[in-house]
Design an enzyme around this catalytic site. Structure first.
Site, PDB file in Angstrom:
ATOM      1  N   HIS A 191      44.334  29.569  39.649  1.00  0.00           N
ATOM      2  CA  HIS A 191      45.093  30.279  38.605  1.00  0.00           C
ATOM      3  C   HIS A 191      46.361  29.517  38.229  1.00  0.00           C
ATOM      4  O   HIS A 191      47.419  30.115  38.043  1.00  0.00           O
ATOM      5  CB  HIS A 191      45.463  31.696  39.084  1.00  0.00           C
ATOM      6  CG  HIS A 191      44.307  32.648  39.136  1.00  0.00           C
ATOM      7  ND1 HIS A 191      43.957  33.465  38.087  1.00  0.00           N
ATOM      8  CD2 HIS A 191      43.399  32.891  40.113  1.00  0.00           C
ATOM      9  CE1 HIS A 191      42.905  34.191  38.418  1.00  0.00           C
ATOM     10  NE2 HIS A 191      42.531  33.864  39.643  1.00  0.00           N
TER      11      HIS A 191
ATOM     12  N   ASP B  68      43.973  33.976  45.318  1.00  0.00           N
ATOM     13  CA  ASP B  68      42.668  34.486  44.878  1.00  0.00           C
ATOM     14  C   ASP B  68      41.905  33.436  44.069  1.00  0.00           C
ATOM     15  O   ASP B  68      42.498  32.598  43.401  1.00  0.00           O
ATOM     16  CB  ASP B  68      42.841  35.763  44.038  1.00  0.00           C
ATOM     17  CG  ASP B  68      43.742  35.544  42.828  1.00  0.00           C
ATOM     18  OD1 ASP B  68      44.737  34.798  42.959  1.00  0.00           O
ATOM     19  OD2 ASP B  68      43.456  36.106  41.763  1.00  0.00           O
ATOM     20  N   GLU B  69      40.610  33.514  44.157  1.00  0.00           N
ATOM     21  CA  GLU B  69      39.682  32.805  43.269  1.00  0.00           C
ATOM     22  C   GLU B  69      40.000  31.321  43.103  1.00  0.00           C
ATOM     23  O   GLU B  69      39.957  30.792  41.990  1.00  0.00           O
ATOM     24  CB  GLU B  69      39.679  33.489  41.883  1.00  0.00           C
ATOM     25  CG  GLU B  69      39.238  34.929  41.962  1.00  0.00           C
ATOM     26  CD  GLU B  69      39.354  35.662  40.624  1.00  0.00           C
ATOM     27  OE1 GLU B  69      38.410  36.359  40.260  1.00  0.00           O
ATOM     28  OE2 GLU B  69      40.396  35.554  39.959  1.00  0.00           O
ATOM     29  N   ALA B  70      40.267  30.637  44.214  1.00  0.00           N
ATOM     30  CA  ALA B  70      40.526  29.194  44.137  1.00  0.00           C
ATOM     31  C   ALA B  70      39.182  28.460  44.231  1.00  0.00           C
ATOM     32  O   ALA B  70      38.960  27.637  45.128  1.00  0.00           O
ATOM     33  CB  ALA B  70      41.479  28.780  45.240  1.00  0.00           C
ATOM     34  N   ASN B  71      38.309  28.766  43.287  1.00  0.00           N
ATOM     35  CA  ASN B  71      36.930  28.271  43.382  1.00  0.00           C
ATOM     36  C   ASN B  71      36.801  26.779  43.095  1.00  0.00           C
ATOM     37  O   ASN B  71      35.751  26.198  43.333  1.00  0.00           O
ATOM     38  CB  ASN B  71      36.034  29.041  42.402  1.00  0.00           C
ATOM     39  CG  ASN B  71      36.176  30.549  42.572  1.00  0.00           C
ATOM     40  OD1 ASN B  71      36.572  31.009  43.643  1.00  0.00           O
ATOM     41  ND2 ASN B  71      35.889  31.322  41.525  1.00  0.00           N
TER      42      ASN B  71
END
Ligand code: NGO
Length: 531
Positions: free
Chosen positions: A283, A346-349
């Protein structure tokens, strides 16, 4: 029906109050009020969140011009709470309501706020409110408790008290005794100022409305792909470039460090702690677009104004990344009196699991080195949590890994607490990836039975996030937040036993005139019998 409440109140409270000489020993025989059956006049039973115990005594107190607010002891903190109450009561009543220090209960007709010699078992935020025919006495062992009790006084007044212009009295309230304290020490709301930027004034209104329902944390999501919203002196392009956009076509914006200080002070006066979040290592497009060196490729991506998630990441393998993280955390820690800094997570894909774990370990070490504790979305439980780090549950079972490492959890289950979820399929704003959250759904859940492996003793509290991909104005914020914030506040504050939707919906309906008086643009759910 809450049996425990019914049996213990007359035995415990009346002698206690008389012993404390808090002006409550009226000759009127008290009558018990169960939270499930508020009195028909509503006046003493329409408080949200529901107090721990209520005992109404059938009389009435009338606030008249010439009444004052007396605080004991007259410390700066207590006086500030007296001033706050006066500021809330003056516009509609037109009364002067002077605030003065006191030594003991004031004469008849006045309001008395005291932290002297008060029962310590009320804890940090508990209070004992005694309304007699003669006066209002609010006692708390800590100033924060006085502040929470002041919200109860506001709610006991007629709804017109909330107008900011002169209204017709009389300013009467029902008499009785309320002894109250919260279930959870952390009751927060989050505002995403990154997807769309909101002014200091808007944030302050959000804080004020949260305070009315006794929340004590406001979490600001200060950086995401679409915008970086707080000046960091060591990295000025974060805001000059990274703050210049938002979702869609708008110009974005950012807070100076002085603006942020004003928000912190405003919240502090309401006994609310600001939790600043810089979302990392994912993000992060706004930062990556501002500084090419933070990218593994060395090339800055363009600024991003869409609403996708999970595609960006700081470069875990570069030293400059950790210099950057440490600078940001140092400046944020210096600006933030509260004990927590939120690092997102979050969501560190876009990075490997090993890189992610290393990043989280190093970010936590920075937070700790500046004397703060780390808060992160539940994904951070995949790193090695330092003692004191807190995990925020939103949409997976990862918080269980946090509990196994000894961490406390903040419960923000998306399907219950995300204020950006639509109420129904016809709500114009919001998203629905976690489902629809009508008012009844927002009220009908319990944090301690929400997620296997996370029980009451693991839970520090609850927090409701408002993500703003689709939210552009203060009116939008209010529409998605209210009335769900009132439901959520009760889940965080009130005991879970004896809770009933049928009782609650009537109580919530009685808040319609209050919300209207405050000018809140709330969703008039057909599930609620609005007054
Ligand atoms: C997710 C995501 C956010 C979105 C939000 C929208 C978390 C913790 N990460 O929640 O970036 O804005 O959903 O509902």
């Amino acid at each position: 029906m809450n049996e425990r409440r019914l049996k213990t109140l007359p035995q415990l409270l009346t002698p206690l109050l008389c012993a404390l000489a808090l002006g409550s020993c009226t000759s009127t025989a008290p009558t018990e009020t169960s939270p499930a059956t508020p009195p028909s006049n509503g006046a003493f039973g329409n408080i949200i969140p529901m107090p721990d115990s209520i005992q109404s005594s059938g009389g009435s107190f009338r606030l008249t011009n010439g009444a004052g607010i007396f605080v004991e002891p007259g410390t700066a903190e207590n006086t500030s709470i007296g001033d706050y109450l006066a500021e809330k009561l003056r516009p509609a009543t037109g009364f002067t309501l002077e605030v003065s220090p006191a030594a003991g209960p004031p004469p008849i007709g006045n309001i008395y706020l005291t932290t002297t010699g008060v029962d310590q078992t009320l804890g940090d935020e508990g209070y004992l409110l005694t309304v007699s025919n003669d006066r209002i006495t609010l006692a708390a062992s800590q100033p924060a408790g006085l502040f929470r009790g002041v919200q109860t006084i506001r709610q006991l007044m007629p709804p017109a008290i909330e107008y900011s212009s002169l209204q017709q009295g009389p300013w009467k309230m029902a008499t009785g005794v309320i002894r109250d304290k919260p279930r959870f020490p952390w009751r927060g709301a989050m505002l995403d100022v990154a997807r769309h930027f909101f002014s200091v004034h808007d944030v302050e209104r959000f804080i004020d409305l949260a305070a009315y329902y006794k929340l004590n944390r406001v979490h600001l999501h200060l950086a995401d792909d679409q915008g970086w919203r707080i000046v960091i002196n060591a990295w000025p392009k974060l805001t000059s470039i990274g703050g210049s956009t938002q979702v869609g076509e708008g110009p974005g914006g950012f807070y100076t460090q002085a603006d942020y200080g004003d928000i912190v002070d405003y919240a502090q006066r309401r006994h609310i702690i600001i939790i600043p979040e810089i979302d990392m290592p994912g993000h992060t497009t706004a930062a990556l677009a501002s500084y090419a060196e933070l990218n593994c490729s060395g090339i800055a991506p363009p600024l991003y104004t869409g609403i996708g998630v999970g595609f960006s990441a700081l470069c875990a393998g570069k030293d400059i990344t950790y210099t950057f993280v440490d600078d940001v955390i140092r400046e944020l820690a210096a600006l933030t009196p509260g004990p927590y800094l939120h690092i997102g997570g979050d969501e560190a894909n876009a990075m490997s699991a090993a890189e992610y774990a290393t990043f989280i370990d190093r970010a936590q070490a920075s937070v700790q080195s500046y004397g703060k504790k780390t808060l992160g979305w539940e994904e951070i439980a995949q790193g090695h949590l330092l003692p004191g780090s807190v995990v925020q549950h939103w949409n997976s079972a990862l918080a269980q890994q946090g509990v196994q490492q000894g961490a406390h959890v903040i419960m923000s289950p998306a399907g219950k607490t995300y204020f950006d979820m639509k109420y129904t399929s016809s709500t114009a704003l919001g998203q629905n990836w976690a489902g629809y959250i009508e008012v009844k759904d927002a009220y009908s859940w319990d944090p301690a039975s929400q997620l296997g492996g996370v029980s009451e003793s693991d839970i520090l509290g609850v927090e409701a996030p408002l993500w703003t991909e689709t939210i552009q104005t203060m009116a939008d914020i209010e529409y998605m937040t209210f009335p769900r914030l009132a439901c959520f506040a009760e889940i965080g504050w009130s005991r879970s036993t004896g809770r009933s939707w049928d009782e609650y919906r009537a109580r919530l309906g009685s808040h319609g005139p209050r919300l209207r008086a405050m000018g809140v643009n709330f969703y008039q759910s057909p599930q609620v019998p609005w007054e």
